[in-house]
Design a protein around this motif. Structure first.
Motif, PDB file in Angstrom:
ATOM      1  N   GLN A 113       0.825  -1.206   0.000  1.00 47.18           N
ATOM      2  CA  GLN A 113       0.000   0.000   0.000  1.00 47.18           C
ATOM      3  C   GLN A 113       0.861   1.259   0.000  1.00 47.18           C
ATOM      4  OE1 GLN A 113      -2.320  -0.795   3.533  1.00 47.18           O
ATOM      5  NE2 GLN A 113      -4.083  -1.512   2.344  1.00 47.18           N
ATOM      6  N   ALA A 114       1.955   1.233   0.769  1.00 46.98           N
ATOM      7  CA  ALA A 114       2.862   2.382   0.816  1.00 46.98           C
ATOM      8  C   ALA A 114       3.474   2.651  -0.556  1.00 46.98           C
ATOM      9  CB  ALA A 114       3.963   2.140   1.843  1.00 46.98           C
ATOM     10  N   THR A 115       3.875   1.603  -1.253  1.00 49.03           N
ATOM     11  CA  THR A 115       4.456   1.756  -2.586  1.00 49.03           C
ATOM     12  C   THR A 115       3.462   2.395  -3.549  1.00 49.03           C
ATOM     13  OG1 THR A 115       5.930  -0.142  -2.283  1.00 49.03           O
ATOM     14  CG2 THR A 115       5.432   0.503  -4.550  1.00 49.03           C
ATOM     15  N   VAL A 116       2.216   1.912  -3.513  1.00 48.23           N
ATOM     16  CA  VAL A 116       1.191   2.436  -4.410  1.00 48.23           C
ATOM     17  C   VAL A 116       0.897   3.898  -4.088  1.00 48.23           C
ATOM     18  CG1 VAL A 116      -1.242   2.248  -5.077  1.00 48.23           C
ATOM     19  CG2 VAL A 116       0.163   0.189  -4.867  1.00 48.23           C
ATOM     20  N   LEU A 117       0.786   4.250  -2.801  1.00 46.87           N
ATOM     21  CA  LEU A 117       0.483   5.635  -2.432  1.00 46.87           C
ATOM     22  C   LEU A 117       1.630   6.569  -2.825  1.00 46.87           C
ATOM     23  CD1 LEU A 117      -1.690   7.371  -0.995  1.00 46.87           C
ATOM     24  CD2 LEU A 117      -0.241   7.252   1.035  1.00 46.87           C
ATOM     25  N   LEU A 118       2.868   6.156  -2.609  1.00 42.82           N
ATOM     26  CA  LEU A 118       4.009   6.995  -2.984  1.00 42.82           C
ATOM     27  C   LEU A 118       4.086   7.185  -4.491  1.00 42.82           C
ATOM     28  CD1 LEU A 118       6.704   5.588  -0.530  1.00 42.82           C
ATOM     29  CD2 LEU A 118       5.754   7.907  -0.510  1.00 42.82           C
ATOM     30  N   MET A 119       3.823   6.123  -5.238  1.00 39.83           N
ATOM     31  CA  MET A 119       3.811   6.240  -6.687  1.00 39.83           C
ATOM     32  C   MET A 119       2.698   7.185  -7.129  1.00 39.83           C
ATOM     33  SD  MET A 119       2.794   3.513  -9.610  1.00 39.83           S
ATOM     34  CE  MET A 119       1.115   4.112  -9.417  1.00 39.83           C
ATOM     35  N   PHE A 120       1.540   7.032  -6.532  1.00 43.40           N
ATOM     36  CA  PHE A 120       0.379   7.870  -6.840  1.00 43.40           C
ATOM     37  C   PHE A 120       0.697   9.351  -6.609  1.00 43.40           C
ATOM     38  CE2 PHE A 120      -3.753   9.719  -5.469  1.00 43.40           C
ATOM     39  CZ  PHE A 120      -4.475   9.508  -6.632  1.00 43.40           C
ATOM     40  N   ALA A 121       1.396   9.630  -5.516  1.00 45.62           N
ATOM     41  CA  ALA A 121       1.712  11.011  -5.162  1.00 45.62           C
ATOM     42  C   ALA A 121       2.720  11.643  -6.116  1.00 45.62           C
ATOM     43  CB  ALA A 121       2.256  11.066  -3.732  1.00 45.62           C
TER      44      ALA A 121
END
Length: 304
Positions: A248-256
């Motif tokens: 989830q952290a990877t996806v959120l950081l990529m999203f940002a």
């Protein structure tokens, strides 16, 4: 991962639009109807299909949804606050800020969908679909509000008539109701989506005037700093606050860290604002994505 190679197709289409408009008979008179086609038909269909086709498991992704909404609200607040920043805020043109604030928080969903499978696998694709489904309505409202206010148009009326919001809201409703497009219709819808990407990016290039950045240098720098530095750092804090797992952290950081949406230009132009200025910011944001994505997925993820 070669992020420059991933972003090259988008930037090359913007460049093609710029060159075709400037150096051939296909000038602005040709591209204005194209903008209308993209804005009123192609982009809404793409948004509907992108959201409706991927099942949203809202229960299992509640922490990610909370973090995504908090990221969206935080990045919108940062973009809106720019005229109040010390030193540079008082020099900002309010109409130019109303048109370009959206660049600081919107994202390129095409790049998101292309990148997430390579970074986070099939589960990551489901997670990014959740973020797209819950954040696109928020971001579209955030994009329309300042322009409707400064243009002295009814905000509610602009929202109800905005084709991007209609496409997003109907796609989310169809997803939650379990609606599925017939298989025979999928190829047509997919081709409409591909056309919207190509024509939207080329229209952004056709409307681009890099010299228009002189109209608001400080504003442009501030908006891009919010998008490519402030938003990834905010995402890092939210990863800890919401205790997201590694995926989830990877996806959120990529999203940002994604470049801003190519439709920023289309929205600004159709609402009567300085489209060329916004198009130039979209181009620069696409270039900066080559830096911000490795920064978020390499440096910031390594700090978890």
């Amino acid at each position: 991962m070669n992020f420059a190679q991933l972003l090259f197709p988008d930037f090359s289409l913007i460049l093609c639009g710029y060159l075709v408009c400037r150096f051939t008979a296909l000038n602005r008179k040709v591209w204005e109807p194209v903008e209308s086609l993209v804005y009123y038909f192609l982009f809404p269909v793409l948004l509907f299909h992108s959201i409706a086709r991927s099942p949203l498991d809202l229960g299992s992704a509640s922490s990610l949804i909370g973090a995504g909404l908090a990221l969206g609200v935080g990045s919108i607040a940062l973009s809106y606050s720019l005229p109040r920043w010390p030193l540079i805020g008082r020099h900002m043109d309010v109409r130019l800020h109303a048109a370009s604030a959206q660049v600081g928080f919107r994202f390129n969903s095409f790049i998101a969908l292309a990148l997430v499978g390579k970074v986070a696998g099939p589960q990551g694709l489901q997670m990014i679909a959740v973020l797209i489904g819950v954040c696109v309505p928020l971001f579209n409202v955030g994009a329309v509000w300042p322009m409707a206010r400064h243009a002295q148009r009814g905000f509610g009326r602009e929202l109800l008539r905005n084709p991007l919001i209609i496409g997003t809201a109907s796609g989310l409703a169809a997803n939650l109701l379990g609606f599925a497009l017939p298989g025979w219709l999928e190829p047509t819808i997919n081709r409409i989506g591909q056309a919207s990407l190509a024509l939207g990016l080329m229209a952004a290039g056709a409307g681009m005037q890099l010299g228009s950045l002189h109209a608001g240098k400080s504003l442009g720098v501030a908006v891009l700093v919010v998008k490519h530095v402030g938003t990834p750092l905010l995402a890092l804090g939210l990863v800890h606050l919401f205790r997201l797992d590694a995926l989830q952290a990877t996806v959120l950081l990529m999203f940002a860290a994604l470049p801003t949406a190519s439709s920023c230009y289309v929205l600004a132009a159709r609402m009567g604002y300085n489209g060329p200025y916004v198009a130039a910011l979209v181009t620069l944001s696409t270039l900066l994505g080559v830096v911000s994505l490795p920064f978020a997925l390499g440096v910031l993820r390594g700090m978890l």
